[in-house]
Motif scaffolding. Structure first.
Motif, PDB file in Angstrom:
ATOM      1  N   GLY A  86      72.361  51.822  30.142  1.00  0.00           N
ATOM      2  CA  GLY A  86      73.325  51.206  31.045  1.00  0.00           C
ATOM      3  C   GLY A  86      73.957  52.240  31.965  1.00  0.00           C
ATOM      4  N   ALA A  87      74.103  51.892  33.225  1.00  0.00           N
ATOM      5  CA  ALA A  87      74.639  52.825  34.215  1.00  0.00           C
ATOM      6  C   ALA A  87      76.022  53.322  33.826  1.00  0.00           C
ATOM      7  N   GLY A  88      76.893  52.436  33.361  1.00  0.00           N
ATOM      8  CA  GLY A  88      78.252  52.841  33.000  1.00  0.00           C
ATOM      9  C   GLY A  88      78.267  53.857  31.879  1.00  0.00           C
ATOM     10  N   SER A  89      77.496  53.597  30.827  1.00  0.00           N
ATOM     11  CA  SER A  89      77.449  54.526  29.690  1.00  0.00           C
ATOM     12  C   SER A  89      76.871  55.870  30.110  1.00  0.00           C
ATOM     13  N   CYS A  90      75.809  55.842  30.898  1.00  0.00           N
ATOM     14  CA  CYS A  90      75.181  57.098  31.350  1.00  0.00           C
ATOM     15  C   CYS A  90      76.140  57.914  32.208  1.00  0.00           C
ATOM     16  N   LEU A  91      76.738  57.277  33.194  1.00  0.00           N
ATOM     17  CA  LEU A  91      77.585  58.014  34.118  1.00  0.00           C
ATOM     18  C   LEU A  91      78.877  58.493  33.460  1.00  0.00           C
ATOM     19  N   GLU A  92      79.427  57.711  32.528  1.00  0.00           N
ATOM     20  CA  GLU A  92      80.630  58.166  31.816  1.00  0.00           C
ATOM     21  C   GLU A  92      80.310  59.399  30.972  1.00  0.00           C
TER      22      GLU A  92
END
Length: 168
Positions: A86-92
């Motif tokens: 998931g983009a959110g998990s990766c970027l966080e």
């Protein structure tokens, strides 16, 4: 409760990714993590059907929960983050400058998550694998080779997404 050693944080976000939770909590993978110096595994299991057995031993513990308002503290305290794509998990995680291993959900192949993980891997910000290769890859990947993700700048992020999704 384990007090020494390194911490692994595993997140599946708000989704269900039982294959990842099942593999990370298997005896084989936990043995590898112990051998690599990890003494604590924290699993954020989302809405999946797999609920791993909690472990609370003097030299090793495994904890699991479904959701929290924020996983930022778990990411911050981790020495390694293993995540769905998931983009959110990766970027966080990358924003917190933590080593990241993304596990691709093979049931969702061909979606934007795979494209994002592929691009971030090509740019050497993370490694990615599949549930069936997770244990092997944990033993062979050198997380010290990963490059820090650039600090957040909205224009950089939109350019990165365009590049990852083949828009530009």
């Amino acid at each position: 409760m384990a007090t020494q050693g390194k911490i692994v944080f595993v997140t599946v976000g708000t989704t269900s990714f039982d294959a990842l939770i099942e593999e990370i909590s298997s005896d084989k993978t936990l043995t590898i993590l112990k051998r690599l110096g990890y003494s604590k595994v924290i699993l954020q299991i989302g809405r999946g059907n797999i609920e791993p057995q909690q472990i609370n031993q003097p030299d090793f513990c495994l904890e699991a929960y479904r959701y929290k308002d924020s996983i930022a503290e778990d990411i911050y305290n981790a020495d390694l983050v293993i995540s769905h794509a998931g983009a959110g998990s990766c970027l966080e995680t990358l924003g917190a400058r933590k080593p990241l291993l993304v596990v691709i959900n093979e049931l969702l192949m061909g979606n934007h998550q795979l494209e994002l993980a592929d691009q971030l891997c090509k740019d050497e910000h993370l490694f990615h694998t599949t549930p069936s290769k997770l244990a092997h890859d944990l033993e062979t990947m050198d997380f010290s080779l990963l490059k820090p993700f650039p600090p957040c700048d909205p224009s950089n992020f939109s350019s990165f997404l365009d590049k990852a999704l083949g828009v530009s």
